[in-house]
Design a protein around this motif. Structure first.
Motif, PDB file in Angstrom:
ATOM      1  N   ARG A   1       0.851  -1.181   0.000  1.00 41.27           N
ATOM      2  CA  ARG A   1       0.000   0.000   0.000  1.00 41.27           C
ATOM      3  C   ARG A   1       0.893   1.240   0.000  1.00 41.27           C
ATOM      4  NH1 ARG A   1      -3.320   2.378   5.006  1.00 41.27           N
ATOM      5  NH2 ARG A   1      -4.615   3.875   3.899  1.00 41.27           N
ATOM      6  N   VAL A   2       0.586   2.172  -0.873  1.00 40.00           N
ATOM      7  CA  VAL A   2       1.337   3.434  -0.952  1.00 40.00           C
ATOM      8  C   VAL A   2       0.332   4.560  -0.771  1.00 40.00           C
ATOM      9  CG1 VAL A   2       2.850   4.885  -2.337  1.00 40.00           C
ATOM     10  CG2 VAL A   2       3.012   2.393  -2.532  1.00 40.00           C
ATOM     11  N   THR A   3       0.273   5.117   0.422  1.00 41.20           N
ATOM     12  CA  THR A   3      -0.741   6.142   0.689  1.00 41.20           C
ATOM     13  C   THR A   3      -0.343   7.486   0.088  1.00 41.20           C
ATOM     14  OG1 THR A   3       0.165   6.976   2.780  1.00 41.20           O
ATOM     15  CG2 THR A   3      -1.205   4.986   2.895  1.00 41.20           C
ATOM     16  N   GLY A   4      -1.361   8.264  -0.231  1.00 43.76           N
ATOM     17  CA  GLY A   4      -1.104   9.604  -0.747  1.00 43.76           C
ATOM     18  C   GLY A   4      -0.363  10.456   0.261  1.00 43.76           C
ATOM     19  N   PHE A   5      -0.667  10.251   1.549  1.00 45.68           N
ATOM     20  CA  PHE A   5       0.016  11.030   2.584  1.00 45.68           C
ATOM     21  C   PHE A   5       1.494  10.671   2.641  1.00 45.68           C
ATOM     22  CE2 PHE A   5       1.619  11.818   6.824  1.00 45.68           C
ATOM     23  CZ  PHE A   5       1.227  13.133   7.042  1.00 45.68           C
ATOM     24  N   ASP A   6       1.795   9.371   2.683  1.00 46.87           N
ATOM     25  CA  ASP A   6       3.199   8.953   2.754  1.00 46.87           C
ATOM     26  C   ASP A   6       3.984   9.417   1.529  1.00 46.87           C
ATOM     27  OD1 ASP A   6       2.932   7.704   5.225  1.00 46.87           O
ATOM     28  OD2 ASP A   6       2.434   5.760   4.347  1.00 46.87           O
TER      29      ASP A   6
ATOM     30  N   LYS B   1       6.222  20.646 -12.628  1.00 43.67           N
ATOM     31  CA  LYS B   1       6.811  19.341 -12.928  1.00 43.67           C
ATOM     32  C   LYS B   1       5.927  18.195 -12.473  1.00 43.67           C
ATOM     33  CE  LYS B   1      10.798  20.624 -14.712  1.00 43.67           C
ATOM     34  NZ  LYS B   1      11.182  20.249 -16.090  1.00 43.67           N
ATOM     35  N   ILE B   2       5.363  18.309 -11.251  1.00 41.13           N
ATOM     36  CA  ILE B   2       4.455  17.276 -10.771  1.00 41.13           C
ATOM     37  C   ILE B   2       3.260  17.914 -10.061  1.00 41.13           C
ATOM     38  CG2 ILE B   2       6.219  15.484 -10.542  1.00 41.13           C
ATOM     39  CD1 ILE B   2       6.194  15.950  -7.540  1.00 41.13           C
ATOM     40  N   ILE B   3       2.129  17.230 -10.172  1.00 47.70           N
ATOM     41  CA  ILE B   3       0.922  17.667  -9.473  1.00 47.70           C
ATOM     42  C   ILE B   3       0.264  16.418  -8.902  1.00 47.70           C
ATOM     43  CG2 ILE B   3      -0.456  17.597 -11.595  1.00 47.70           C
ATOM     44  CD1 ILE B   3      -2.031  20.029 -10.468  1.00 47.70           C
ATOM     45  N   ILE B   4      -0.108  16.467  -7.637  1.00 51.37           N
ATOM     46  CA  ILE B   4      -0.678  15.307  -6.969  1.00 51.37           C
ATOM     47  C   ILE B   4      -1.991  15.678  -6.287  1.00 51.37           C
ATOM     48  CG2 ILE B   4       0.817  15.742  -4.958  1.00 51.37           C
ATOM     49  CD1 ILE B   4       0.646  12.727  -4.322  1.00 51.37           C
ATOM     50  N   GLY B   5      -2.994  14.840  -6.499  1.00 50.14           N
ATOM     51  CA  GLY B   5      -4.240  14.983  -5.760  1.00 50.14           C
ATOM     52  C   GLY B   5      -4.100  14.207  -4.463  1.00 50.14           C
ATOM     53  N   ASN B   6      -3.991  14.923  -3.349  1.00 51.76           N
ATOM     54  CA  ASN B   6      -3.673  14.225  -2.094  1.00 51.76           C
ATOM     55  C   ASN B   6      -4.643  14.523  -0.957  1.00 51.76           C
ATOM     56  OD1 ASN B   6      -2.740  16.832  -1.682  1.00 51.76           O
ATOM     57  ND2 ASN B   6      -0.594  16.269  -1.420  1.00 51.76           N
TER      58      ASN B   6
END
Length: 251
Positions: free
Chosen positions: A83-88, A189-194
């Protein structure tokens, strides 16, 4: 990059370390890379909504943020690594940004949350350049009002400040829709929905104790704290029933 599809939703089979390495590569590459963090609730919504499914599947990195996805992949003999959480992953992004002196823009949360999160980030990660922030209460693509003046003003600000990294915390599916609709005009460069990451960073919300995290029971901890979430949490057993009794769950 190896991936599987759960009910048609692409999930990349990466560990947290591997995802972190991808982020570092993205920051050195040309163009904007999008990162989505689906959990069981998101996968179930995408199962029923082709448009949302296509949006999530368009991501450059899609990590499994949901213990149900790990269970499903194991049951169907196509196991995801972890599992790879958005928070981590967001915390890893901040560590990378601090080492590399990258810039960051925060978009989302209630009034004052992004500002408070930016202050906390500056305290802990002094080499990150927090170039701006805005709350999540504005009219735009995520509400079906693309190019509303409020949205254009935010995009103009982001374009003017050219952050390397953008955190978007509007909650699903608003953040995914907003990213998808606007990624072509953002200079980052990067965009994340977290999701609620900024709420935790600001101190407004506490993350579940480590034992709940390790057992994949953060959903249960949140349910204890917020019983009103019961309707949302019922999606997990519904998801597992579909996994157990449906064919072609995983490709």
């Amino acid at each position: 990059m190896e991936s599987i599809k759960i009910f048609g939703v692409r999930v990349d089979n990466v560990s947290l370390d591997e995802a972190t390495n991808k982020i570092e590569a993205f920051l050195k590459d040309e163009g904007l890379k999008t990162i989505y963090t689906p959990n069981t609730e998101i996968v179930m919504a995408c199962k029923e909504n082709k448009k949302l499914r296509n949006i999530v599947n368009s991501g450059d990195l899609i990590v499994p943020d949901g213990i149900g996805l790990i269970y499903a992949s194991n049951i169907k003999k196509k196991p995801l690594k972890e599992r790879v959480t958005g928070f981590d992953l967001s915390m890893k992004i901040l560590e990378i940004a601090n080492r590399g002196g990258y810039s960051l823009y925060l978009l989302g949360g209630k009034e004052g949350v992004a500002k408070k999160a930016s202050e906390k980030i500056k305290e802990k990660y002094p080499n990150i350049k927090v170039v701006g922030y805005h709350n999540g209460y504005f009219k735009g693509s995520h509400l079906g009002e693309k190019d509303h003046p409020e949205e254009i003003a935010i995009i103009d600000e982001i374009c003017g400040k050219k952050p390397d990294i953008i955190f978007v915390g509007l909650g699903f599916p608003k953040q995914e829709i907003w990213i998808y609709e606007n990624k072509g005009r953002l200079p980052s460069k990067i965009i994340i929905g977290n999701g609620g990451t900024m709420d935790v960073l600001s101190g407004n919300t506490k993350r579940a104790p480590e034992i709940f995290q390790k057992l994949g029971l953060e959903w249960f901890y949140r349910l204890i704290k917020e019983p009103s979430r019961i309707k949302r949490q019922l999606v997990l057993p519904k998801f597992m029933i579909h996994v157990l009794f449906s064919k072609d769950v995983i490709e």
